[in-house]
Design a protein around this motif. Structure first.
Motif, PDB file in Angstrom:
ATOM      1  N   UNK A   7       0.836  -1.200   0.000  1.00 31.16           N
ATOM      2  CA  UNK A   7       0.000   0.000   0.000  1.00 31.16           C
ATOM      3  C   UNK A   7       0.873   1.253   0.000  1.00 31.16           C
ATOM      4  N   UNK A   8       0.857   1.980  -1.126  1.00 31.86           N
ATOM      5  CA  UNK A   8       1.522   3.276  -1.255  1.00 31.86           C
ATOM      6  C   UNK A   8       0.445   4.295  -1.653  1.00 31.86           C
ATOM      7  N   UNK A   9      -0.605   4.426  -0.864  1.00 34.24           N
ATOM      8  CA  UNK A   9      -1.725   5.264  -1.285  1.00 34.24           C
ATOM      9  C   UNK A   9      -1.820   6.539  -0.449  1.00 34.24           C
ATOM     10  N   UNK A  10      -2.859   6.656   0.361  1.00 33.53           N
ATOM     11  CA  UNK A  10      -3.094   7.839   1.186  1.00 33.53           C
ATOM     12  C   UNK A  10      -3.401   7.391   2.610  1.00 33.53           C
ATOM     13  N   UNK A  11      -3.118   8.248   3.602  1.00 40.46           N
ATOM     14  CA  UNK A  11      -3.251   7.824   5.007  1.00 40.46           C
ATOM     15  C   UNK A  11      -4.583   7.187   5.369  1.00 40.46           C
ATOM     16  N   UNK A  12      -5.703   7.815   5.006  1.00 40.66           N
ATOM     17  CA  UNK A  12      -7.009   7.274   5.401  1.00 40.66           C
ATOM     18  C   UNK A  12      -7.229   5.873   4.818  1.00 40.66           C
ATOM     19  N   UNK A  13      -6.889   5.696   3.547  1.00 40.40           N
ATOM     20  CA  UNK A  13      -7.054   4.392   2.900  1.00 40.40           C
ATOM     21  C   UNK A  13      -6.122   3.358   3.522  1.00 40.40           C
ATOM     22  N   UNK A  14      -4.897   3.772   3.821  1.00 38.09           N
ATOM     23  CA  UNK A  14      -3.925   2.844   4.397  1.00 38.09           C
ATOM     24  C   UNK A  14      -4.364   2.361   5.772  1.00 38.09           C
ATOM     25  N   UNK A  15      -4.855   3.268   6.594  1.00 41.23           N
ATOM     26  CA  UNK A  15      -5.335   2.884   7.925  1.00 41.23           C
ATOM     27  C   UNK A  15      -6.493   1.891   7.801  1.00 41.23           C
ATOM     28  N   UNK A  16      -7.432   2.183   6.904  1.00 44.57           N
ATOM     29  CA  UNK A  16      -8.567   1.273   6.698  1.00 44.57           C
ATOM     30  C   UNK A  16      -8.089  -0.095   6.224  1.00 44.57           C
ATOM     31  N   UNK A  72      -7.920 -10.308   9.010  1.00 43.32           N
ATOM     32  CA  UNK A  72      -7.950 -11.435   8.078  1.00 43.32           C
ATOM     33  C   UNK A  72      -6.611 -12.168   7.990  1.00 43.32           C
ATOM     34  N   UNK A  73      -5.671 -11.792   8.860  1.00 43.43           N
ATOM     35  CA  UNK A  73      -4.394 -12.496   8.901  1.00 43.43           C
ATOM     36  C   UNK A  73      -3.498 -12.235   7.708  1.00 43.43           C
ATOM     37  N   UNK A  74      -3.664 -11.089   7.068  1.00 39.84           N
ATOM     38  CA  UNK A  74      -2.835 -10.739   5.921  1.00 39.84           C
ATOM     39  C   UNK A  74      -1.706  -9.803   6.345  1.00 39.84           C
ATOM     40  N   UNK A  75      -0.522  -9.988   5.767  1.00 44.31           N
ATOM     41  CA  UNK A  75       0.623  -9.136   6.058  1.00 44.31           C
ATOM     42  C   UNK A  75       0.533  -7.876   5.187  1.00 44.31           C
ATOM     43  N   UNK A  76       1.336  -6.876   5.526  1.00 41.85           N
ATOM     44  CA  UNK A  76       1.195  -5.603   4.821  1.00 41.85           C
ATOM     45  C   UNK A  76       2.532  -4.869   4.716  1.00 41.85           C
ATOM     46  N   UNK A  77       2.743  -4.247   3.567  1.00 46.06           N
ATOM     47  CA  UNK A  77       3.865  -3.338   3.343  1.00 46.06           C
ATOM     48  C   UNK A  77       3.265  -1.956   3.142  1.00 46.06           C
ATOM     49  N   UNK A  78       3.697  -0.982   3.945  1.00 50.26           N
ATOM     50  CA  UNK A  78       3.143   0.369   3.870  1.00 50.26           C
ATOM     51  C   UNK A  78       4.239   1.365   3.486  1.00 50.26           C
ATOM     52  N   UNK A  79       4.050   2.011   2.336  1.00 49.77           N
ATOM     53  CA  UNK A  79       4.963   3.057   1.895  1.00 49.77           C
ATOM     54  C   UNK A  79       4.285   4.414   1.867  1.00 49.77           C
ATOM     55  N   UNK A  80       3.066   4.490   2.385  1.00 56.76           N
ATOM     56  CA  UNK A  80       2.306   5.740   2.421  1.00 56.76           C
ATOM     57  C   UNK A  80       2.992   6.744   3.336  1.00 56.76           C
ATOM     58  N   UNK A 104      -0.553   5.272  15.133  1.00 63.27           N
ATOM     59  CA  UNK A 104      -0.996   4.491  16.285  1.00 63.27           C
ATOM     60  C   UNK A 104      -1.977   3.407  15.858  1.00 63.27           C
ATOM     61  N   UNK A 105      -2.865   3.736  14.929  1.00 66.02           N
ATOM     62  CA  UNK A 105      -3.829   2.761  14.431  1.00 66.02           C
ATOM     63  C   UNK A 105      -3.122   1.628  13.699  1.00 66.02           C
ATOM     64  N   UNK A 106      -2.123   1.979  12.907  1.00 69.60           N
ATOM     65  CA  UNK A 106      -1.356   0.961  12.172  1.00 69.60           C
ATOM     66  C   UNK A 106      -0.577   0.076  13.146  1.00 69.60           C
ATOM     67  N   UNK A 107       0.003   0.687  14.177  1.00 70.54           N
ATOM     68  CA  UNK A 107       0.729  -0.090  15.187  1.00 70.54           C
ATOM     69  C   UNK A 107      -0.207  -1.056  15.898  1.00 70.54           C
ATOM     70  N   UNK A 108      -1.447  -0.630  16.131  1.00 68.29           N
ATOM     71  CA  UNK A 108      -2.429  -1.510  16.757  1.00 68.29           C
ATOM     72  C   UNK A 108      -2.743  -2.699  15.862  1.00 68.29           C
ATOM     73  N   UNK A 109      -2.873  -2.444  14.554  1.00 65.47           N
ATOM     74  CA  UNK A 109      -3.130  -3.531  13.603  1.00 65.47           C
ATOM     75  C   UNK A 109      -1.977  -4.528  13.587  1.00 65.47           C
ATOM     76  N   UNK A 110      -0.752  -4.015  13.817  1.00 65.86           N
ATOM     77  CA  UNK A 110       0.429  -4.882  13.810  1.00 65.86           C
ATOM     78  C   UNK A 110       0.478  -5.816  15.011  1.00 65.86           C
ATOM     79  N   UNK A 111      -0.394  -5.610  15.986  1.00 65.85           N
ATOM     80  CA  UNK A 111      -0.485  -6.551  17.108  1.00 65.85           C
ATOM     81  C   UNK A 111      -1.120  -7.866  16.688  1.00 65.85           C
ATOM     82  N   UNK A 112      -1.806  -7.839  15.537  1.00 60.02           N
ATOM     83  CA  UNK A 112      -2.483  -9.041  15.047  1.00 60.02           C
ATOM     84  C   UNK A 112      -1.785  -9.661  13.837  1.00 60.02           C
ATOM     85  N   UNK A 113      -1.072  -8.851  13.079  1.00 60.44           N
ATOM     86  CA  UNK A 113      -0.406  -9.370  11.888  1.00 60.44           C
ATOM     87  C   UNK A 113       0.843  -8.537  11.610  1.00 60.44           C
ATOM     88  N   UNK A 114       1.734  -9.060  10.800  1.00 56.68           N
ATOM     89  CA  UNK A 114       3.002  -8.382  10.544  1.00 56.68           C
ATOM     90  C   UNK A 114       2.837  -7.246   9.530  1.00 56.68           C
TER      91      UNK A 114
END
Length: 272
Positions: A79-88, A96-104, A113-123
């Motif tokens: 995901x190299x999009x925009x903050x709101x879309x990336x957080x969602x 859903x147990x999917x990993x993520x690469x964020x370049x946004x 903080x929201x992204x860090x919270x999501x990382x508690x469940x998946x990488x």
């Protein structure tokens, strides 16, 4: 967990400049496979073959408008999009147990903080710049700052294309963080973003930022350590987005083998 098959990767923002580059980079990597491509619902690219859009010829992966339509088709989302879309997207991927690469870039503290919270469940691997060269520069800047110390003034100059919406660039800010860490300073306390008028003499510990926008510059960054009688410069100039694309795909293959947690490109490259 180790992958013995190609990592299945989805790209969101697939019709954008970076999205097309990522599709090409996935196509070039022996251990990666594009299995889904996503765009926003109003994009004219929805329904278009993603390979054809990227100039690679048809690959049979049509662009969809909703990540949930392809959630079972990939291991890692880039995901190299925009903050709101990336957080969602981070919330959808985490449950859903999917990993993520964020370049946004341009994410607020709440977004992070929201992204860090999501990382508690998946990488999740999040970085302001996925270029291997830039990440080596981060390491060099930290080391240089520790060695040169307070005797040198620090100024950071960055240039990007006319379409970039955030300033200074996320990479410039990360360079500032690397320098500030080496000098044992808090960047928030010492950063100066541009100067105009009678601003007075430079303070001893400030780290200055200057921003240039125009043309089609992919990304130029220079950090200057300036003292009486000499100047040390550490620079990185990107002539193609493919340097970011290759790094992001490298990170995607790496993150697929991680369980959960928040990582960055320094972790991928073993620079910590």
């Amino acid at each position: 967990m180790e992958y013995t098959m190609a990592v299945k990767i989805a790209v969101t923002g697939a019709a954008g400049r970076m999205g097309k580059t990522l599709i090409e980079a996935i196509n070039l990597h022996p251990d990666a496979e594009l299995t889904a491509a996503i765009e926003w619902s109003e994009s004219p690219a929805v329904g278009v073959d993603s390979g054809e859009l990227a100039g690679l010829g048809k690959n049979g992966i049509s662009i969809v408008a909703n990540i949930n339509d392809v959630i079972d088709h990939f291991d890692v989302l880039i995901d190299f999009t925009a903050p709101a879309a990336t957080v969602a997207n981070s919330k959808v991927c985490s449950v859903n147990g999917k990993k993520m690469i964020i370049g946004t870039t341009g994410c607020s503290e709440d977004d992070k903080a929201s992204i860090a919270s999501a990382a508690n469940q998946s990488a999740i691997c999040m970085a302001t710049n996925f270029s291997t060269g830039v990440n080596v520069c981060f390491k060099l800047l930290n080391d240089a700052a520790k060695i040169l110390g307070d005797d040198y003034d620090v100024e950071i100059v960055e240039a990007h294309h006319r379409h970039k919406v955030d300033a200074p660039s996320g990479t410039a800010l990360s360079m500032g963080e690397a320098v500030a860490d080496g000098l044992q300073r808090n960047l928030k306390d010492v950063a100066v973003y541009g100067r105009e008028g009678q601003v007075g003499a430079r303070t001893e510990k400030e780290i200055g930022f200057a921003t240039v926008r125009g043309g089609d510059v992919v990304g130029d960054h220079t950090v200057m350590f300036l003292a009486d009688g000499e100047r040390v410069e550490i620079s990185h100039k990107a002539s193609s987005r493919m340097s970011f694309g290759r790094g992001a795909v490298r990170a995607a293959v790496w993150i697929a083998a991680q369980d959960k947690g928040l990582f960055d490109m320094q972790d991928v490259l073993g620079l910590k």
